[in-house]
Motif scaffolding. Structure first.
Motif, PDB file in Angstrom:
ATOM      1  N   PRO A  51       0.764  -1.155   0.082  1.00 46.49           N
ATOM      2  CA  PRO A  51       0.038   0.167   0.080  1.00 46.49           C
ATOM      3  C   PRO A  51       0.979   1.180   0.029  1.00 46.49           C
ATOM      4  N   GLY A  52       1.871   1.385   0.617  1.00 43.79           N
ATOM      5  CA  GLY A  52       2.668   2.508   0.918  1.00 43.79           C
ATOM      6  C   GLY A  52       3.400   2.802  -0.565  1.00 43.79           C
ATOM      7  N   HIS A  53       3.811   1.937  -1.416  1.00 47.80           N
ATOM      8  CA  HIS A  53       4.361   2.061  -2.744  1.00 47.80           C
ATOM      9  C   HIS A  53       3.336   2.654  -3.550  1.00 47.80           C
ATOM     10  N   ALA A  54       2.176   1.814  -3.427  1.00 52.09           N
ATOM     11  CA  ALA A  54       0.903   2.258  -4.238  1.00 52.09           C
ATOM     12  C   ALA A  54       0.599   3.751  -4.116  1.00 52.09           C
ATOM     13  N   ILE A  55       0.589   4.205  -2.973  1.00 55.98           N
ATOM     14  CA  ILE A  55       0.145   5.482  -2.222  1.00 55.98           C
ATOM     15  C   ILE A  55       1.161   6.539  -2.878  1.00 55.98           C
ATOM     16  N   ARG A  56       2.391   5.945  -2.694  1.00 56.61           N
ATOM     17  CA  ARG A  56       3.483   6.971  -3.275  1.00 56.61           C
ATOM     18  C   ARG A  56       3.222   7.085  -4.836  1.00 56.61           C
ATOM     19  N   ARG A  57       3.123   6.093  -5.386  1.00 53.45           N
ATOM     20  CA  ARG A  57       2.858   6.085  -7.038  1.00 53.45           C
ATOM     21  C   ARG A  57       1.834   6.953  -7.324  1.00 53.45           C
ATOM     22  N   LEU A  58       0.622   6.961  -6.591  1.00 58.83           N
ATOM     23  CA  LEU A  58      -0.392   7.629  -6.854  1.00 58.83           C
ATOM     24  C   LEU A  58      -0.405   9.115  -6.507  1.00 58.83           C
ATOM     25  N   HIS A  59       0.458   9.276  -5.570  1.00 61.26           N
ATOM     26  CA  HIS A  59       0.865  10.755  -5.385  1.00 61.26           C
ATOM     27  C   HIS A  59       1.590  11.363  -6.488  1.00 61.26           C
ATOM     28  N   GLN A  60       2.631  10.574  -7.034  1.00 62.27           N
ATOM     29  CA  GLN A  60       3.371  11.108  -8.029  1.00 62.27           C
ATOM     30  C   GLN A  60       2.560  11.277  -9.187  1.00 62.27           C
ATOM     31  N   ILE A  61       1.596  10.477  -9.531  1.00 62.41           N
ATOM     32  CA  ILE A  61       0.694  10.548 -10.800  1.00 62.41           C
ATOM     33  C   ILE A  61      -0.191  11.893 -10.173  1.00 62.41           C
ATOM     34  N   ALA A  62      -0.965  12.040  -9.475  1.00 62.56           N
ATOM     35  CA  ALA A  62      -1.569  13.149  -8.929  1.00 62.56           C
ATOM     36  C   ALA A  62      -0.870  14.358  -9.023  1.00 62.56           C
ATOM     37  N   VAL A  63       0.419  14.585  -8.780  1.00 69.52           N
ATOM     38  CA  VAL A  63       0.845  15.768  -8.884  1.00 69.52           C
ATOM     39  C   VAL A  63       1.443  15.977 -10.423  1.00 69.52           C
ATOM     40  N   GLY A  64       1.754  14.980 -10.977  1.00 65.47           N
ATOM     41  CA  GLY A  64       1.781  15.049 -12.408  1.00 65.47           C
ATOM     42  C   GLY A  64       0.490  15.647 -13.315  1.00 65.47           C
ATOM     43  N   ILE A  65      -0.326  15.055 -12.894  1.00 64.44           N
ATOM     44  CA  ILE A  65      -1.820  15.430 -13.634  1.00 64.44           C
ATOM     45  C   ILE A  65      -2.120  16.894 -13.092  1.00 64.44           C
ATOM     46  N   PHE A  66      -1.812  17.232 -11.929  1.00 66.59           N
ATOM     47  CA  PHE A  66      -1.975  18.777 -11.351  1.00 66.59           C
ATOM     48  C   PHE A  66      -1.127  19.512 -12.257  1.00 66.59           C
ATOM     49  N   LEU A  67       0.038  19.165 -12.491  1.00 63.54           N
ATOM     50  CA  LEU A  67       0.955  20.149 -13.207  1.00 63.54           C
ATOM     51  C   LEU A  67       0.493  20.306 -14.518  1.00 63.54           C
ATOM     52  N   GLN A  68      -0.040  19.188 -15.065  1.00 63.03           N
ATOM     53  CA  GLN A  68      -0.353  19.137 -16.535  1.00 63.03           C
ATOM     54  C   GLN A  68      -1.437  20.245 -16.730  1.00 63.03           C
ATOM     55  N   GLU A  69      -2.521  19.910 -15.779  1.00 62.28           N
ATOM     56  CA  GLU A  69      -3.836  20.911 -15.925  1.00 62.28           C
ATOM     57  C   GLU A  69      -3.560  22.386 -15.691  1.00 62.28           C
ATOM     58  N   THR A  70      -2.495  22.602 -14.620  1.00 61.65           N
ATOM     59  CA  THR A  70      -2.601  24.020 -14.354  1.00 61.65           C
ATOM     60  C   THR A  70      -1.183  24.706 -14.952  1.00 61.65           C
ATOM     61  N   ALA A  71      -0.516  23.920 -16.025  1.00 58.45           N
ATOM     62  CA  ALA A  71       0.809  24.361 -16.394  1.00 58.45           C
ATOM     63  C   ALA A  71       0.440  25.939 -16.871  1.00 58.45           C
ATOM     64  N   ALA A  72      -0.630  26.507 -17.252  1.00 61.23           N
ATOM     65  CA  ALA A  72      -0.596  27.868 -17.725  1.00 61.23           C
ATOM     66  C   ALA A  72      -0.466  28.876 -16.395  1.00 61.23           C
ATOM     67  N   HIS A  73      -0.622  28.398 -15.293  1.00 68.97           N
ATOM     68  CA  HIS A  73      -0.565  29.166 -14.222  1.00 68.97           C
ATOM     69  C   HIS A  73       0.894  28.946 -13.515  1.00 68.97           C
ATOM     70  N   GLY A  74       1.663  28.097 -13.829  1.00 69.51           N
ATOM     71  CA  GLY A  74       2.854  27.861 -12.873  1.00 69.51           C
ATOM     72  C   GLY A  74       2.796  27.852 -11.638  1.00 69.51           C
ATOM     73  N   ILE A  75       1.695  27.189 -11.073  1.00 73.28           N
ATOM     74  CA  ILE A  75       1.478  26.922  -9.486  1.00 73.28           C
ATOM     75  C   ILE A  75       1.623  25.389  -9.290  1.00 73.28           C
ATOM     76  N   THR A  76       2.359  25.136  -8.093  1.00 72.28           N
ATOM     77  CA  THR A  76       2.403  23.814  -7.468  1.00 72.28           C
ATOM     78  C   THR A  76       1.062  23.329  -6.967  1.00 72.28           C
ATOM     79  N   PRO A  77       1.069  21.991  -6.598  1.00 72.31           N
ATOM     80  CA  PRO A  77      -0.089  21.737  -5.561  1.00 72.31           C
ATOM     81  C   PRO A  77      -0.041  22.297  -4.338  1.00 72.31           C
ATOM     82  N   VAL A  78       1.155  22.430  -3.710  1.00 72.68           N
ATOM     83  CA  VAL A  78       1.196  22.749  -2.250  1.00 72.68           C
ATOM     84  C   VAL A  78       1.049  24.330  -2.274  1.00 72.68           C
ATOM     85  N   GLN A  79       1.354  24.942  -3.426  1.00 77.18           N
ATOM     86  CA  GLN A  79       1.279  26.513  -3.348  1.00 77.18           C
ATOM     87  C   GLN A  79      -0.497  26.678  -3.501  1.00 77.18           C
TER      88      GLN A  79
END
Length: 194
Positions: A38-66
């Protein structure tokens, strides 16, 4: 994408030899399927979630934490920096850097608390509010993409189980989330003003 049933994880755990002698365990480590952990899968899902967020918000140059920081301050205008760290489950050092970057970009303002000049209250600038309004639809698209492989009922179930895991294990985090206090930051600011 194939789904791994929970029994795959359970079988992986059951196949792991139990040994009270750590030296014997170190001599021959067991074969463990990382994808069944589960820990490995959660880490991978986090990587995927960040990647998707950055793709969708690329025009704004903002990170998920920001984004999380801006949204938290929008939700609680006047929030102090330490409380912001608790709301977004980040350590105070990381949060200080995030706040500095958001302030440098003109999206966030820090002002001294009238009751305690050591405390800085956070508010969004006009530019920060405008940015947040533009980012929210992109963020929502990212969330929908993350959950897209699941049908509607599975999405509800997944989120319920995920929230249960997060809430139950919050205290084990290096930066536990702190829930919003009753009255919120805006009420504290109003109370501190004459």
């Amino acid at each position: 994408m194939p789904r791994l049933p929970i029994r795959v994880y359970q079988e992986s755990v059951a196949a792991t030899p139990r040994c009270r002698d750590n030296r014997a365990m170190a001599a021959e480590a067991p074969h463990i399927d990382l994808n069944a952990q589960p820990g490995h899968a959660i880490r991978r899902l986090h990587q995927i979630a960040v990647g998707i967020f950055l793709q969708e918000t690329a025009a704004h140059g903002i990170t998920p934490v920001q984004y999380a920081a801006l949204q938290a301050v929008h939700n609680e205008p006047g929030l102090d920096q330490r409380s912001l760290a608790g709301r977004i489950a980040q350590d105070t050092s990381t949060t200080a850097g995030v706040v500095e970057r958001l302030q440098a970009r003109g999206w966030l303002r820090r002002e001294p608390d009238p009751a305690d000049r050591r405390v800085r209250r956070l508010t969004l600038t006009e530019a920060g509010r405008a940015l947040l309004a533009q980012v929210v639809p992109d963020m929502q698209r990212a969330q929908a993409r993350i959950l897209a492989p699941l049908d509607a009922a599975e999405q509800v179930q997944f989120m319920a189980l995920l929230q249960r895991l997060v809430q139950h294990n919050n205290a084990h985090s290096r930066a536990p989330a702190e829930p919003r206090r009753r009255g919120g930051a805006a009420a504290r600011v109003r109370q501190s003003r004459p």
